[in-house]
Design an enzyme around this catalytic site. Structure first.
Site, PDB file in Angstrom:
ATOM      1  N   GLY A  33      -7.313 -25.988  -0.618  1.00  0.00           N
ATOM      2  CA  GLY A  33      -8.509 -26.314  -1.379  1.00  0.00           C
ATOM      3  C   GLY A  33      -9.732 -26.517  -0.517  1.00  0.00           C
ATOM      4  O   GLY A  33     -10.524 -27.435  -0.770  1.00  0.00           O
ATOM      5  N   VAL A  34      -9.891 -25.700   0.524  1.00  0.00           N
ATOM      6  CA  VAL A  34     -11.087 -25.766   1.364  1.00  0.00           C
ATOM      7  C   VAL A  34     -11.593 -24.360   1.665  1.00  0.00           C
ATOM      8  O   VAL A  34     -10.836 -23.391   1.634  1.00  0.00           O
ATOM      9  CB  VAL A  34     -10.817 -26.484   2.714  1.00  0.00           C
ATOM     10  CG1 VAL A  34     -10.338 -27.891   2.501  1.00  0.00           C
ATOM     11  CG2 VAL A  34      -9.812 -25.698   3.566  1.00  0.00           C
TER      12      VAL A  34
ATOM     13  N   HIS B  72       0.807  -1.217   0.000  1.00  0.00           N
ATOM     14  CA  HIS B  72       0.000   0.000   0.000  1.00  0.00           C
ATOM     15  C   HIS B  72       0.845   1.273   0.000  1.00  0.00           C
ATOM     16  O   HIS B  72       0.333   2.348  -0.273  1.00  0.00           O
ATOM     17  CB  HIS B  72      -0.979   0.007   1.185  1.00  0.00           C
ATOM     18  CG  HIS B  72      -0.352   0.231   2.526  1.00  0.00           C
ATOM     19  ND1 HIS B  72      -0.011  -0.791   3.387  1.00  0.00           N
ATOM     20  CD2 HIS B  72      -0.010   1.371   3.174  1.00  0.00           C
ATOM     21  CE1 HIS B  72       0.497  -0.294   4.486  1.00  0.00           C
ATOM     22  NE2 HIS B  72       0.514   1.023   4.389  1.00  0.00           N
TER      23      HIS B  72
ATOM     24  N   GLY C 297       3.610   6.768   8.432  1.00  0.00           N
ATOM     25  CA  GLY C 297       4.978   6.918   7.928  1.00  0.00           C
ATOM     26  C   GLY C 297       5.867   5.750   8.310  1.00  0.00           C
ATOM     27  O   GLY C 297       6.895   5.502   7.690  1.00  0.00           O
ATOM     28  N   ASN C 298       5.470   4.994   9.369  1.00  0.00           N
ATOM     29  CA  ASN C 298       6.209   3.798   9.751  1.00  0.00           C
ATOM     30  C   ASN C 298       5.939   2.621   8.827  1.00  0.00           C
ATOM     31  O   ASN C 298       6.640   1.607   8.872  1.00  0.00           O
ATOM     32  CB  ASN C 298       5.850   3.363  11.173  1.00  0.00           C
ATOM     33  CG  ASN C 298       6.674   4.048  12.236  1.00  0.00           C
ATOM     34  OD1 ASN C 298       6.164   4.886  12.976  1.00  0.00           O
ATOM     35  ND2 ASN C 298       7.947   3.703  12.323  1.00  0.00           N
ATOM     36  N   SER C 299       4.921   2.730   7.995  1.00  0.00           N
ATOM     37  CA  SER C 299       4.505   1.614   7.152  1.00  0.00           C
ATOM     38  C   SER C 299       5.654   1.132   6.277  1.00  0.00           C
ATOM     39  O   SER C 299       6.264   1.905   5.552  1.00  0.00           O
ATOM     40  CB  SER C 299       3.336   2.045   6.268  1.00  0.00           C
ATOM     41  OG  SER C 299       2.719   0.937   5.690  1.00  0.00           O
TER      42      SER C 299
ATOM     43  N   ASP D  34       0.180  -7.678   1.628  1.00  0.00           N
ATOM     44  CA  ASP D  34       0.545  -6.266   1.688  1.00  0.00           C
ATOM     45  C   ASP D  34       2.060  -6.072   1.675  1.00  0.00           C
ATOM     46  O   ASP D  34       2.598  -5.228   2.385  1.00  0.00           O
ATOM     47  CB  ASP D  34      -0.061  -5.582   2.922  1.00  0.00           C
ATOM     48  CG  ASP D  34       0.064  -4.056   2.838  1.00  0.00           C
ATOM     49  OD1 ASP D  34       0.035  -3.524   1.706  1.00  0.00           O
ATOM     50  OD2 ASP D  34       0.214  -3.403   3.897  1.00  0.00           O
TER      51      ASP D  34
END
Length: 510
Positions: A311-312, A126, A253-255, A156
């Site tokens: 696959g569930v 992001h 800003g830490n992202s 992400d």
């Protein structure tokens, strides 16, 4: 004395030979090594000494990590805005690093972590998605333009690249070893304050807060939008959440910044905060580095993430779910549906089974299973335990890949900015692909990102790019050269669609 001198000379010569061997090995085989293998070579040649895990002195860890945590500034056109606010903004706050929305070209900022001396940087998807221009500022005030190597909206995560050598890096740690209550440091650039270090503890592990892709979630969910399905054919933005929760102060800003232990080892990538105000209120969340390793290595090697699926479809059990289903057990994952031909069906999993363990570890919520599966490739095996008719059964599931690649889905500027506008990831062609498409050169499109040029012009994943502006293309470096020599603002892309038909598209670059 002569013997001592001879011994010292021999030791010196041996050390020099070992160092030289490492350098040759690193240069020759680096492209085929995982980031962890590359780091082992790097830290063999560049050992570091930091404080012990039990120490409350964070100075050495901070000094080791800070030089390799970068400040990221992104610019993108006003048309690329995010529109209205997320329904989760009030509860969890924006993903920090969320873009501001002024008129005209928009800007945002975030953080990233250098993980390879030649300029590979991990950050959040992001932070860089849809960015036209990505500027990276190092702690020593050097500035670089970056290009997006690839992204994974499901976790992400994003891998970007700057052109540099002998850059400082953060050592990859083992997030499985992180313990609730241990000290950790968050390093990033909150509120445009460069190189900020805060301390706290690991508050919890395996958190699923339902923030990734929550605006597109139309599946069974709790009131907080927590993802609860694992299928062979997921949505493109299928969320995999198993956050490390920390009370180290992190803010907008830490992202994309680093969560490290007191040894200075990277154990997580900061990604979100739980807040009513959008600022720090005591709860931050980081993506475990053990999950990130797989994602980043896949992006570098294949241009996109090769994800395996059980696959569930399942429902996370609690008191309310157990009552609704008419069962007594209130922990585990209730199998509500099987994918035809999926790994679970082949392994003998049945509808109504309750998944109680994965690799021998108890399963209490969806993240306990999804994070483990998220580290594996199609074809890998995973051991699960299911409860059926009052007794437990151990089953081995071979993970299956996606049934199909996602459907296919502007500039007198730098190569990095133009590359980002293309919105795609690439890998060189194999001999088999050249023979199949009857081409002598080219790269294959391994990922197409929404909202960018390849997506808008319907050049899908699996297409072959043979020429750009009449220049033969065999690598990403060739693309860089071709797009920096535009004539009259025109960009001509020649290639072959996955069905074998040729195309020759011309674009006017703005």
């Amino acid at each position: 004395m002569k013997k001592v001198g001879l011994t010292l000379l021999t030791a010196f010569a041996g050390g020099a030979m070992a160092l030289g061997t490492y350098k040759i090995f690193e240069k020759k085989y680096a492209d085929n090594m995982t980031f962890e293998e590359r780091q082992k070579v790097y830290f063999t040649n560049n050992p570091v000494t930091v404080s012990s895990a039990g120490s409350v002195d964070f100075t050495q860890a901070a000094a080791t990590v800070t030089p390799a945590v970068v400040y990221i500034r992104t610019t993108y056109s006003s048309q690329q805005g995010n529109g209205g606010s997320s329904p989760f903004d009030d509860m969890f706050g924006d993903f920090f690093g969320q873009r501001m929305r002024p008129r005209g070209p928009q800007q945002a900022s975030g953080s990233g972590v250098i993980i390879s001396p030649d300029g590979y940087i991990v950050t959040n998807n992001h932070v860089v998605e849809k960015a036209d221009k990505i500027t990276v500022n190092l702690n020593d005030h050097r500035t670089f333009q970056a290009k997006v190597v690839g992204t994974d909206p499901s976790t992400d995560l994003a891998l970007i690249k700057i052109s540099g050598n002998d850059l400082p890096i953060v050592k990859l740690g083992n997030s499985d070893d992180a313990k609730v209550g241990e000290w950790v440091l968050a390093v990033g650039n909150p509120f445009n304050l460069n190189s900020t270090v805060t301390a706290g503890i690991v508050s919890a592990k395996g958190r699923n807060i339902g923030i990734i892709g929550s605006e597109n979630n139309d599946e069974d969910s709790s009131p907080f939008g927590m993802r609860q399905r694992q299928s062979q054919q997921p949505r493109l933005n299928k969320a995999i959440e198993s956050f490390i929760q920390t009370d180290a102060a992190i803010n907008p800003g830490n992202s994309g910044g680093a969560l490290v232990n007191t040894k200075g080892e990277l154990i997580g990538i900061n990604a979100a905060i739980a807040s009513h105000t959008g600022s720090y209120e005591g709860y931050g969340f980081a993506i475990p580095i053990n999950l990130a390793k797989k994602v980043l290595n896949d992006i570098k090697q294949f241009g996109s993430v090769k994800r395996g699926y059980i696959g569930v479809s399942f429902r996370e059990l609690n008191d309310d779910a157990a009552k609704d289903l008419g069962i007594s057990r209130n922990t585990g994952l209730y199998v509500s549906e099987l994918v035809d031909g999926g790994g679970a069906e082949a392994a003998g999993v049945r509808k109504g089974d309750i998944i109680t363990k994965v690799e021998g570890n108890p399963v209490y919520e969806s993240s306990d299973l999804q994070e483990r599966v998220g580290r594996l490739q199609p074809g890998d095996k995973i051991n699960i335990t299911v409860l059926r008719d009052g007794s437990e059964k151990n089953l081995t599931v071979t993970l299956k890949g996606e049934a199909a690649a996602p459907k296919s889905a502007a500039v007198s500027k730098s190569a990095e900015e133009l590359f980002n506008k293309l919105g795609a990831s690439f890998q060189p062609l194999t001999k088999e692909q050249k023979a199949k498409f009857r081409v002598n050169n080219g790269v294959v499109v391994t990922q197409v990102r929404p909202g960018r040029l390849f997506y808008e012009t319907e050049i899908p994943v699996g297409s072959i790019i043979t020429n750009i502006n009449k220049q033969p293309i065999n690598s990403v470096a060739d693309i860089d050269k071709a797009i920096t020599n535009l004539r009259n603002g025109n960009l001509i892309i020649t290639g072959v669609y996955p069905d074998g038909t040729s195309f020759n598209n011309m674009f006017q670059v703005q």
